[in-house]
Design a protein around this motif. Structure first.
Motif, short mmCIF file in Angstrom:
data_model
loop_
_atom_site.label_atom_id
_atom_site.label_comp_id
_atom_site.label_asym_id
_atom_site.label_seq_id
_atom_site.Cartn_x
_atom_site.Cartn_y
_atom_site.Cartn_z
N PRO B 100 0.86 -1.18 0.00
CA PRO B 100 0.00 0.00 0.00
C PRO B 100 0.90 1.24 0.00
O PRO B 100 1.93 1.26 0.68
CB PRO B 100 -0.77 -0.12 1.32
CG PRO B 100 0.09 -0.95 2.20
CD PRO B 100 0.91 -1.85 1.31
N PHE B 102 0.65 5.49 0.33
CA PHE B 102 -0.28 6.51 0.82
C PHE B 102 0.00 7.86 0.18
O PHE B 102 1.15 8.32 0.16
CB PHE B 102 -0.17 6.61 2.34
CG PHE B 102 -0.60 5.35 3.04
CD1 PHE B 102 -1.93 5.17 3.42
CD2 PHE B 102 0.31 4.32 3.27
CE1 PHE B 102 -2.34 3.99 4.03
CE2 PHE B 102 -0.10 3.13 3.89
CZ PHE B 102 -1.42 2.97 4.27
N LEU B 115 -4.74 10.99 4.39
CA LEU B 115 -4.08 10.01 3.52
C LEU B 115 -5.10 9.14 2.80
O LEU B 115 -6.15 8.82 3.34
CB LEU B 115 -3.16 9.12 4.35
CG LEU B 115 -2.02 9.85 5.05
CD1 LEU B 115 -1.23 8.87 5.92
CD2 LEU B 115 -1.10 10.53 4.03
N LEU B 116 -4.75 8.74 1.58
CA LEU B 116 -5.55 7.78 0.82
C LEU B 116 -4.60 6.65 0.41
O LEU B 116 -3.50 6.91 -0.06
CB LEU B 116 -6.14 8.45 -0.42
CG LEU B 116 -6.99 7.55 -1.33
CD1 LEU B 116 -8.31 7.19 -0.66
CD2 LEU B 116 -7.26 8.23 -2.67
N ASP B 117 -5.06 5.40 0.58
CA ASP B 117 -4.19 4.26 0.30
C ASP B 117 -4.40 3.73 -1.11
O ASP B 117 -5.53 3.51 -1.54
CB ASP B 117 -4.42 3.15 1.32
CG ASP B 117 -5.88 2.68 1.35
OD1 ASP B 117 -6.79 3.53 1.24
OD2 ASP B 117 -6.12 1.47 1.46
N LEU B 118 -3.31 3.52 -1.82
CA LEU B 118 -3.35 2.90 -3.15
C LEU B 118 -2.66 1.54 -3.08
O LEU B 118 -1.63 1.41 -2.43
CB LEU B 118 -2.58 3.78 -4.16
CG LEU B 118 -2.84 5.28 -4.15
CD1 LEU B 118 -1.95 5.96 -5.19
CD2 LEU B 118 -4.30 5.58 -4.42
N ASN B 119 -3.19 0.54 -3.76
CA ASN B 119 -2.48 -0.73 -3.87
C ASN B 119 -1.50 -0.65 -5.02
O ASN B 119 -1.90 -0.33 -6.15
CB ASN B 119 -3.46 -1.88 -4.17
CG ASN B 119 -4.25 -2.28 -2.96
OD1 ASN B 119 -3.75 -2.27 -1.84
ND2 ASN B 119 -5.51 -2.62 -3.17
N PRO B 139 -8.67 4.11 -6.02
CA PRO B 139 -10.13 4.12 -5.80
C PRO B 139 -10.73 5.41 -6.36
O PRO B 139 -10.19 6.50 -6.13
CB PRO B 139 -10.26 4.06 -4.27
CG PRO B 139 -8.98 4.60 -3.74
CD PRO B 139 -7.91 4.26 -4.76
#
Lengths: 254, 254, 254, 254
Positions: B100, B102, B115-119, B139
Motif C-alpha cells: 500500500p 499513501f 491520507l488515501l491508500d493505493l495498492n 479508488p
C-alpha cells in the motif's frame, strides 16, 4: 421509451478490449469423470470487446446468459461465447470461471474414500477461433531432500500447491491433471487417512524427497509426454514448514 | 561439511523459468514525491532462473538480499536484480512487490488533508535488459449516465477501482498515475470530507456521469498523451451499488 | 497393530475447549424455501472438547461424518453433533459452516428473475442442549440522507452489506432474513435489471435515503417484531462511494 | 449553512452499540521492544455508541483522530478512546487495529538475523473502564507424534499458526507472546536459515513431536504461569501437510 445511453455514439477513438461483469457467483453443474456430473459454485467474469464508435455495452445481457447454462463442459464453453457475441453484437467474447472441483481420493491402505477439493480456473476466448486456458491447483505433499540428507533424523515437509496450466489442449480431465501433479509430489494429499494410511504416506514422502525444483520438473515431464497438451506452465509453491513464506518453482514450455 | 544437495547435477533437461520465494512480508521505505520517503510494508516475490544442469537454488540468499534494502525507488530495483543474479549465479532475476502506498489528498472545499491508500504492484525483471512493470490501483467514484438520464431524480453511483498498468515507462510518480485515474472518475475519492466537501463531490459526480466504459477511455486518453508512457493497460472495476457483482472495462495499447 | 498415540494419557491438566478440523471444503445440499433443495459448497469447521486426561483426538472421524451428510437443514444439525459426540466420545461438539446461498430475486418492473448470492454462516454447538447461531450477509443499496439534503442534485449511494445474526430462534428461512435486510435498504439489490428496473431502483433509493444508522435500526425493528427471534445482532457496512473505507453501525439486543 | 442531518432527532428507540468506520488503512509507528519503534501499516476500525435520540454520528471525526496519532503503544490507546468519546460526544468508544509486526529472529547455529512477521490485532474499548484485548498470530512448526511413532522413517510436519489472545493483561510485549508460542512448537520458524540451521531445526522438530493438542497445552501452561496474564485463549491451527484442511485445538481460561 427510455433512452439508450449505452447505445450513443462515442468519439474518443478508443476501442475497448473488454467490457463486462466480474465477481458474479453462480451455482453450476460441471462434467465429472467418475459420476457424470457434479454441482459446485463458480465466480464468473463475462466480457466482450466494444468498438470505438459505441459508448457502452448492455450489462444485463451477460447475466441473462448465465441463467440458461446447462451442464458445463470445457468443449461447451464455445457456444456460450457464441451466444455472448450474438446477444451483445460483439466480435470477441471472453469468459472466466473459478470454482472448486471435487475429486474422490482413495486412501492407500484402508481404501477409505473421501473428496479432495481442487481450485479450477477456465478462461475461454473467441474472436474467430475458440481458445481455452485451464488452470488447476492441486494440493500435494513435498519433503525437502536437503533437510533429509543433512539431518540425522526426519526431514521438513509441508503442503504445497501444484498449479498446472494448459492452453488449447485436447480433452484432458481435471482428474488427469491432478494425477500428473501427484507425480511431482513426495506423496499425494488425501482428506481422510486412517493410521495405516498415515504410516504409508509418511514413509512414501520420506522415501521420495522433492524440492519445488524437483516437483515442477517431474510434473513438466509428465505434461510434456502427453500428446494432447501443447503449451503448458507448471508452478509448485510450498508452504515451507520452517519458514513463514513460500518456496516456488516454475517451468513454462516456450 | 554438510552436503550441498541443491548443487547436485540434474539430468532431466528441464530448465526452470523461475525459482525463488513468495509471500515474504517485509517493511520497506519507498520514495515519496511529497515527503521524500514513506514507510510501508510489502509482500515480496524474488526469483531467478535455473539452468537444466542444476538441481536447485539456494533460497536463503533471496532473504539475505532483502536485509540490505535501502530506500526503494523504481530505478533502484535494477541493482537488486543485479545482486540476485550475482549471488545466485543466475542469468535472469525477477522481483515482485505489492504494497500500500499513501498519498495525501486535500478535500476540495474545506482544504482538510488526509491520507488515501493505493495498492501498488511492481514487477522488475532483468536478463540483459532491465524491464519494469508498474500497476497502481486507485479508488475512484463513478456515477451511472444511464441511471441519471432515465431517472427523475438521482443516479446510482459507487466506489470503483481504476487499475493503471505501465511497462518500461520513463519516471512516472504514483501520484501522477493517481491523478490520471481521477480524470476518468465522476469524482475523486478522499478519506476525510466535511459537509461542504460532501456537497461538492456529490454535485461533481452528478455533473460528471461516467460508465466504466467512459472512465477507462478518459484515463487511457490521459495515458496516451503522456510521452513517458509506451505500453499501458487501464481497467476500471465498479462495485455496482445496484448489483452484488462488478462492472468492468479494459483498454490495452497494442 | 499401530500404536494409538492420540489415546495416550495426558498429565498436563489442561482440558481442551475445542479440537478438530478447519477449512475443509465440501459440496452440500441445503433446504431451499422455493425449490426444496439447493446445491452449494461449504467451508467446514468440526470440533469436540477433549478432557484433560486424553492426549489427542482422532481427526479422521470428523471427515467421515461429512461423508454421510444428507440434505442440510438447520434443525438437522443437531443429529450431526450427536454423531460427532458419539464417534469421538466427547461431551461437547461444535460445527461451523460457511456457504453461499442463492435466492431468486424478481426485478421490480420487468419481472426478470435471477439469482442473488448471500454469504451464510451457521455455528451449532451441543453439550446437553443444542444451540444454533445463524448469520446471513445480504447485499443492499444505501443512499446518504445528508448528501441528498445538502446537494442541489443527486446523492452519493453504494453497495452495503447487512449482516443479520440470530441465536436459538425458531425456524426462520434465510429468505425471510433477506427480506428483513431489505427493509433497512434504500433499495434492494438484484443481479439482473433491465432499463425500466434501473429507473425504478434509482428513484426508489433516492426517495428512501438511509444512513447505516437508519438501515440498522429499520432492520432491528423488523427483527424485534418477529416472535421467533430472541437474541439478534444487526450490522450494516457500506462501501462508501466517496471514501476508500467503509461506514458501519451495529445494534445488538441485550 | 448546511443542514446537520446526522444531528436530527430519532424516534425509533433503538440505541446503537457501535457506529463508525471500518477498513481504513493507515501507516503507523508502534513501540518495538528491541529498537524503540517500528513502522508498519494498520487496518483500523473506529466506533462509538449512539444514543437512541440521535439519528447519526459524524464520520469524518474518526479519520481526523487518526491524523494526530503519534507512536502507538498499548497503554496509549486509552487516550485515543478518550479523544473519540469527547470529539463524538459518546459514552463508549471502540478501536480495532490489525497490523503486521516484525520481530528479529536469530538463526540457531549460524546466528544470521532476519525479520519474521506476526499478525497482530488490538481491540480497545472504554465506557468508564478501559479494556484491551490483544491477539497475536505466531507461525510455528509442528511435527506429528503419531506419524513419527508409527512410521519407520520420518514424520509429517507443517507450518502452523499459534494464536495467543489476552485481555486486560499487564504490559506484555508481542515478543514475549511470540516466545510463549514457540514453547508449544516442535521448532520455531525463521525467515533465514543456512544449511547448519536447517539441520538443527529439522532435528529439533523430530525430537519434539507435537500434536496441535500438545502445542496448545504447552502454550497455555506458559501463559497460565505468567502473573501479568488473567484471561487468555490459545488456538493452534496446523496446515496439515498430508491433508488440504487444517487441524486445530483451543484452550480458553474460564
Amino acid at each position: 421509451m427510455l433512452k439508450d445511453v449505452q447505445g450513443q455514439a462515442d468519439f474518443r477513438r478508443m476501442p475497448l478490449k473488454h467490457v463486462g461483469i466480474k465477481n458474479l457467483r453462480w451455482p453450476i453443474v460441471v462434467k465429472d469423470k467418475a459420476k457424470g456430473e457434479q454441482h459446485t459454485v463458480a465466480n464468473f467474469t463475462l466480457a466482450v470487446d466494444l468498438p470505438q464508435e459505441l459508448r457502452g455495452t448492455h450489462m444485463s445481457r451477460f447475466v441473462a446468459v448465465l441463467r440458461d447454462l446447462g451442464t458445463i463442459h470445457p468443449s461447451g464453453l464455445e457456444s456460450i461465447l457464441d451466444t455472448l457475441k450474438e446477444n451483445l453484437q460483439a466480435k470477441k467474447a471472453m469468459l472466466e470461471m473459478d470454482f472448486p472441483y471435487f475429486i474422490e481420493k482413495t486412501a492407500p491402505v484402508s481404501g477409505e474414500k473421501a473428496l479432495l477439493d481442487l481450485n479450477c480456473h477456465y478462461r475461454a476466448e473467441k474472436t474467430d477461433k475458440f481458445s481455452l486456458y485451464i488452470c488447476v491447483e492441486v494440493p500435494i505433499h513435498t519433503l525437502c531432500p536437503c533437510s533429509k540428507e543433512i539431518s540425522s533424523n526426519g526431514a521438513h515437509n509441508q503442503r504445497a500447491i501444484a498449479k498446472l496450466e494448459i492452453k488449447n489442449a485436447g480433452m484432458v480431465w481435471l482428474e488427469e491433471l491432478a494425477a500428473m501433479a501427484e507425480k511431482g509430489a513426495s506423496a499425494p494429499i488425501y482428506s481422510l487417512l486412517k493410521r495405516p494410511d498415515e504410516k504409508f504416506v509418511t514413509e512414501q514422502a520420506y522415501a521420495t524427497p522433492r524440492f519445488v525444483e524437483d516437483a515442477v520438473r517431474e510434473i513438466a515431464l509428465a505434461m510434456a509426454q502427453d500428446k494432447r497438451i501443447g503449451w503448458y506452465r507448471v508452478t509448485v509453491e510450498s508452504m515451507e514448514s520452517i519458514h513463514n513464506h513460500d518456496a516456488f518453482a516454475c517451468i513454462e514450455r516456450d
